[in-house]
Scaffold this active site. Structure first.
Site: not given
Ligand code: G3I
Length: 370
Positions: A175, A254, A283, A285
């Site tokens: 990030e 995400h 990651e 979801d």
């Protein structure tokens, strides 16, 4: 109210206890029951890795349940059975590993690596250079640039070196750009104090400490071709031209139903592949705004399953996309409600460990690709 779902084990037990003259066991089995035997990792095409975050630390510390990874046996069993890779959700972050300037606390990270070895799983290390979850002693230590550089070098060499040959991928830099594609020069202590050059140094130190590990850039909101993923594309090209050992680009993925599916995901992965990089979804979801009752509607569940399957398909369609990792399960262990009040339902398992349509969609997509 959602329907009751029975796991394969429960169905088998029910079938065994039913009287021979009663309802035939086949009559009560949902169509999916026989397929429960094939786990996600077994359904995956050869060489394709399907992972999960290992729930622990972070937001879990504020909850009233025990640490999921060490305290929930059903969770551990599913983690071992269903997944061929594990990622440390919080246990390898600075605030977990570094209680003090001269201290390393490896116990939780070691336990994940040992678990992975016992279960034939890869490990994804997360993360070495980030703006978040840094200890106070680091953020507020008034270190000089030279001292900070030495602190980061020691950390990267010590941590990556400890797990050399045991952690297959590292999210080296996490990030580092904001959504506008600007470097986080404000909140990322490393970049603020040492300039962007420190990013290349982190990759070099990690590579020297474990030449066999694949070294990644990792971020959210970089699924599409957009300002943020463009920034990674340009920086990666520059670093590769300088000979910096960057090996991969990963999109955290995400997703949220209310923001739509990132339709250029495959195209985006393909352009990083064209640079010679490995790619991954790390990651995954899919959260949603929950109705008043707190349970997703049938329509939300279907849409969620579709998002999971499309993300997986995009990855499977790109040969460099080596792994697809979900950011934890079941819903009650998810980071989402803690960060986005009113949202949730983001994972592929219900809280009682029965599977959601999203789980079936992933497995069917994997089987179709196998
Ligand atoms: O550090 C504070 C502490 O000072 C405070 O007393 C306490 C009170 O709640 O909160 C502490 O912060 C928590 C932090 O973990 C550190 O322990 C946050 O509330 C909590 O939300 C945070 O959760 C983790 C989050 O990263 C932090 O960014 C989640 O467990 C973890 O799932 C999540 O994972 C990140 C990935 O690393 C990177 N990509 C996004 C992903 C989801 O946010």
């Amino acid at each position: 109210m959602r329907q009751i779902r029975l796991s394969a084990a429960v169905l088998t037990a029910l079938a065994l206890t039913l009287p021979a003259t009663g309802v035939a066991s086949a009559d009560i089995r949902p169509e999916t029951a026989h397929r429960q035997d094939t786990t996600l990792r077994d359904a995956a095409p050869s060489g394709f890795v399907i992972g999960s975050a290992v729930a622990g630390g972070g937001h879990h510390q504020d909850e009233d349940y025990p640490d999921p990874f060490t305290g929930d046996q059903t969770y551990r069993q599913l983690l071992a059975e269903q997944f061929s890779s594990v990622s440390a959700e919080n246990q390898m972050k600075w605030d977990h590993l570094r209680p003090g300037p001269d201290e390393y606390a490896f116990e939780d990270a070691d336990a994940i690596v040992e678990f992975a070895q016992a279960n034939g799983q890869d490990v994804r290390g997360h993360t070495l250079l980030w703006h978040s979850q840094n200890p106070d002693w680091l953020e507020n230590g008034n270190y000089s640039p030279e001292e900070l550089r030495a602190i980061l070098q020691d950390h990267v060499e010590t941590v990556v070196g400890r797990y050399a040959g045991q952690i297959q991928q590292w999210d080296v830099a996490n990030e580092i750009f904001d959504d506008g594609g600007n470097l986080r020069t404000g909140d990322n202590i490393w970049i603020r104090e040492l300039g962007v050059e420190i990013v290349g140094d982190a990759f070099r130190w990690a590579h020297a400490a474990d030449p066999s590990a694949e070294l990644y850039f990792n971020d959210y909101n970089v699924e599409d071709v957009n300002a943020k993923s463009n920034a990674y594309y340009e920086l990666t090209r520059e670093l590769l031209a300088e000979g910096v050992p960057v090996h991969g680009f990963s999109a955290q993925t995400h997703l949220a139903l209310q923001y739509g599916f990132p339709s250029s995901l495959q195209q985006n992965l393909e352009r990083f592949e064209a640079l010679g990089l490995a790619t991954a979804l790390t990651e995954v979801d899919v959260r949603m705004q929950l109705p008043d009752g707190g349970e997703p509607t049938e329509q939300q569940l279907e849409e969620q399953a579709d998002y999971y399957a499309r993300a997986l398909e995009a990855c499977l369609n790109v040969s460099s996309c080596e792994s697809f990792t979900v950011w934890g399960f079941p819903d009650r262990y998810s980071w989402v409600p803690n960060t986005f009040p009113g949202e949730g339902g983001a994972t592929i398992y219900w809280d009682d460990y029965t599977t959601k349509p999203a789980y079936d969609a992933l497995r069917e997509t994997l089987l179709a690709a196998s």
